[in-house]
Enzyme design. Structure first.
Site, mmCIF file in Angstrom:
data_model
loop_
_atom_site.group_PDB
_atom_site.id
_atom_site.type_symbol
_atom_site.label_atom_id
_atom_site.label_comp_id
_atom_site.label_asym_id
_atom_site.label_seq_id
_atom_site.Cartn_x
_atom_site.Cartn_y
_atom_site.Cartn_z
ATOM 1 N N ASN A 211 45.196 29.254 42.640
ATOM 2 C CA ASN A 211 44.154 29.017 41.954
ATOM 3 C C ASN A 211 43.855 28.187 40.916
ATOM 4 O OD1 ASN A 211 44.603 30.733 39.560
ATOM 5 N ND2 ASN A 211 45.114 32.100 41.207
ATOM 6 N N ASP A 280 45.164 37.647 45.683
ATOM 7 C CA ASP A 280 44.650 38.901 46.304
ATOM 8 C C ASP A 280 45.348 38.835 47.814
ATOM 9 O OD1 ASP A 280 43.386 40.231 44.338
ATOM 10 O OD2 ASP A 280 41.695 38.688 44.755
ATOM 11 N N LYS A 290 57.848 22.551 57.882
ATOM 12 C CA LYS A 290 56.770 21.948 57.363
ATOM 13 C C LYS A 290 55.700 22.172 58.665
ATOM 14 C CE LYS A 290 54.371 18.023 56.015
ATOM 15 N NZ LYS A 290 54.191 16.600 56.087
ATOM 16 N N LYS A 337 36.701 48.122 38.031
ATOM 17 C CA LYS A 337 37.858 47.837 37.748
ATOM 18 C C LYS A 337 38.618 48.537 36.628
ATOM 19 C CE LYS A 337 37.926 43.330 39.893
ATOM 20 N NZ LYS A 337 37.953 41.796 39.522
ATOM 21 N N LYS A 341 41.504 51.025 38.368
ATOM 22 C CA LYS A 341 42.642 50.717 37.913
ATOM 23 C C LYS A 341 43.400 51.363 36.839
ATOM 24 C CE LYS A 341 42.357 46.285 40.406
ATOM 25 N NZ LYS A 341 43.241 44.958 40.612
HETATM 26 O O1 PMT Z 1 44.505 30.637 32.842
HETATM 27 P P1 PMT Z 1 43.196 30.103 32.256
HETATM 28 O O2 PMT Z 1 43.065 28.611 32.842
HETATM 29 O O3 PMT Z 1 43.363 30.079 30.900
HETATM 30 O O4 PMT Z 1 42.162 30.942 32.774
HETATM 31 C C1 PMT Z 1 41.928 32.325 32.527
HETATM 32 C C2 PMT Z 1 41.631 33.196 33.465
HETATM 33 C C3 PMT Z 1 40.077 32.902 33.951
HETATM 34 C C4 PMT Z 1 42.621 33.153 34.677
HETATM 35 C C5 PMT Z 1 41.576 34.788 32.641
HETATM 36 O O5 PMT Z 1 40.670 34.693 31.738
HETATM 37 C C6 PMT Z 1 41.368 35.785 33.641
HETATM 38 O O6 PMT Z 1 40.025 36.120 34.084
HETATM 39 N N1 PMT Z 1 42.240 36.437 34.267
HETATM 40 C C7 PMT Z 1 42.139 37.348 35.544
HETATM 41 C C8 PMT Z 1 42.193 36.667 36.559
HETATM 42 C C9 PMT Z 1 41.989 37.639 37.828
HETATM 43 O O7 PMT Z 1 42.926 37.620 38.776
HETATM 44 O O8 PMT Z 1 40.801 38.586 38.143
HETATM 45 P P2 PMT Z 1 40.754 39.559 39.057
HETATM 46 O O9 PMT Z 1 39.341 40.267 38.919
HETATM 47 O O10 PMT Z 1 40.889 39.017 40.277
HETATM 48 O O11 PMT Z 1 41.671 40.552 38.741
HETATM 49 C C10 PMT Z 1 41.920 41.605 37.993
HETATM 50 C C11 PMT Z 1 43.065 42.058 37.138
HETATM 51 O O12 PMT Z 1 43.905 42.514 38.195
HETATM 52 C C12 PMT Z 1 43.657 40.832 36.457
HETATM 53 O O13 PMT Z 1 44.189 41.664 35.330
HETATM 54 C C13 PMT Z 1 44.558 40.527 37.510
HETATM 55 O O14 PMT Z 1 45.920 39.905 36.724
HETATM 56 C C14 PMT Z 1 45.102 41.895 38.020
HETATM 57 N N2 PMT Z 1 45.465 41.555 39.668
HETATM 58 C C15 PMT Z 1 44.881 41.075 40.446
HETATM 59 C C16 PMT Z 1 45.283 40.768 42.026
HETATM 60 C C17 PMT Z 1 46.338 41.264 42.232
HETATM 61 N N3 PMT Z 1 46.944 41.117 43.232
HETATM 62 N N4 PMT Z 1 47.196 41.968 41.090
HETATM 63 C C18 PMT Z 1 46.760 41.934 39.929
HETATM 64 O O15 PMT Z 1 47.389 42.692 39.052
#
Ligand code: PMT
Length: 406
Positions: A211, A280, A290, A337, A341
């Site tokens: 991403n 995710d 490849k 969340k 969580k």
């Molecule tokens: O890195 P930058 O370019 O500075 O950008 C910052 C950012 C946009 C990445 C940051 O501010 C941000 O929003 N980070 C969270 C991104 C994310 O994965 O959001 P989510 O809503 O999908 O996940 C929610 C939380 O679950 C997050 O804390 C994530 O770390 C966690 N997660 C998600 C998926 C997964 N498989 N395991 C997790 O622990």
């Protein structure tokens, strides 16, 4: 920010080299000034190499000639006006006496009179010199003027005697400088585990799913937590950023590797902040070779480990703060969340907005706790990091109050 570090002559002069590094780790430029006697103990070249700046070794730089250089003759005024703090480590009894009496007969003592920046003095000397009424009176004079004295430690001294007089620990000197610079040391004693950047899920030896996360938000948090006195454990996905050197960094690629690193480090942490944009979904069966170009391709995906959920399952007393990247029903989705969580707080950003969020120096977020909604309008990621840490400190304070009263 810029700090002038004055180094006096003494066995502890070598420790100033580490102080230079610790200040630089916190993003501070360091201008080293050495007294004549300091140069008997350690060479200016050491500090020049570490600080990347010319070391000031005297009032008059003669540039190898007989005549003093006029620019260097007024350099103490220029330095005095450009610094945010002056720190002396180690400070001898002689230097302390000169500061107290206003004697200005070399670069460092002249700089002290010429600067209006806060001053930090970390003494190191023989125990009898430290205990002498003259030294104690001089220290009292400096304290009354607002100079911060970093008390020396007690123990075996280089002169063979035992007692107070040993230069304070480097971390204590740096903490005093940070305080003088206005950085609260409100995370001192805490270990903050931060995840940052993207993850990569391997498709084949040359391709992956990932991403747009640059890691900037997480690295800003790591830097800010260090400045506020915390020990920082940084678990980072692939980014082009250089991690702060004072952070203990583990580089990972996939969500599974990030999960393993987080669970391994979790017992050491008191606070966990998860800015990483974790996949995710991962590839069910990455190809060992490849994959050849064809008319079409279907990727078989399976859920990646939910690191946040696993952290919540394994945590003991740690505070856990998540981030949420949303594009619609931003607050509502983040609140969900926060609840599902089991988080102490969640920082939500609307990543559909231009110029903030992913891969930008700026962000605009809302911090949600069980009882509060704190909007942080568009600003730098550094400022966002500070507001998130303010909230963490407040949550920590409340959890301590609760622990005492229950
Ligand atoms: O890195 P930058 O370019 O500075 O950008 C910052 C950012 C946009 C990445 C940051 O501010 C941000 O929003 N980070 C969270 C991104 C994310 O994965 O959001 P989510 O809503 O999908 O996940 C929610 C939380 O679950 C997050 O804390 C994530 O770390 C966690 N997660 C998600 C998926 C997964 N498989 N395991 C997790 O622990």
């Amino acid at each position: 920010m810029k700090v002038a570090l004055g180094v006096c002559g003494g066995i502890a002069a070598y420790k100033a080299a580490e102080i230079v590094r610790l200040l630089q780790d916190r993003g501070i430029r360091v201008q080293v000034i050495m007294t004549d006697s300091a140069q008997e103990f350690i060479r200016p070249l050491t500090f020049a190499a570490l600080s990347g700046e010319k070391v000031i070794t005297g009032m008059f730089n003669r540039d190898g000639g007989a005549e003093p250089n006029i620019d260097s003759a007024i350099e103490h005024i220029a330095v005095a006006q450009s610094i945010d703090a002056l720190v002396i480590a180690p400070a001898t009894a002689d230097l302390i006496a000169k500061f107290a009496q206003g004697i200005a007969n070399d670069f460092l003592t002249t700089l002290y009179l010429a600067t209006t920046a806060p001053v930090v003095v970390a003494p190191a000397m023989n125990v009898n010199m430290w205990d002498h009424p003259a030294t104690q009176q001089n220290l009292g004079t400096l304290r009354k003027r607002g100079v911060k004295i970093v008390e020396p430690g007690s123990g075996y001294l280089a002169c063979g005697m035992t007692g107070p007089g040993r230069l304070a620990e480097n971390e204590a000197v740096v903490a005093a400088v940070m305080e003088a610079l206005g950085a609260a040391q409100d995370l001192r004693g805490e270990t903050v585990l931060i995840t940052a950047g993207p993850t990569r899920e391997k498709i084949d030896p040359v391709r992956y799913l990932s991403n747009r996360s640059s890691g900037r938000m997480g690295y800003a948090l790591a830097e800010a937590a260090l400045r506020r006195g915390a020990r920082v454990l940084l678990v980072s996905g692939p980014t082009s950023l250089k991690p702060p050197s004072a952070a203990e960094t583990t580089m990972v690629e996939s969500a599974k590797q990030m999960l393993d690193a987080v669970l391994r480090l979790l017992p050491e942490a008191s606070i966990v902040i998860k800015t990483a944009a974790v996949a995710d979904y991962t590839i069910a069966k990455p190809s060992a070779q490849k994959i050849k170009r064809a008319a079409g391709m279907t990727l078989d995906l399976e859920p990646a480990p939910d690191i946040l959920a696993e952290t919540a399952r394994h945590k003991k007393s740690q505070l856990v703060i998540g981030f949420a990247a949303e594009t619609e029903n931003v607050i509502e989705n983040a609140r969900k969340k926060l609840r599902t969580k089991s988080l102490d707080a969640i920082v939500v950003n609307d990543v559909s907005r231009e110029g903030v969020g992913f891969d930008s120096d700026r962000n605009a977020v809302t911090i949600l706790t069980g009882s509060e909604t704190i909007p942080v309008s568009e600003t730098t990621k550094w400022e966002v990091a500070q507001r998130v840490l303010d909230c963490v400190v407040e949550l920590k304070r409340k959890s301590k109050v609760l622990a005492v009263s229950s």
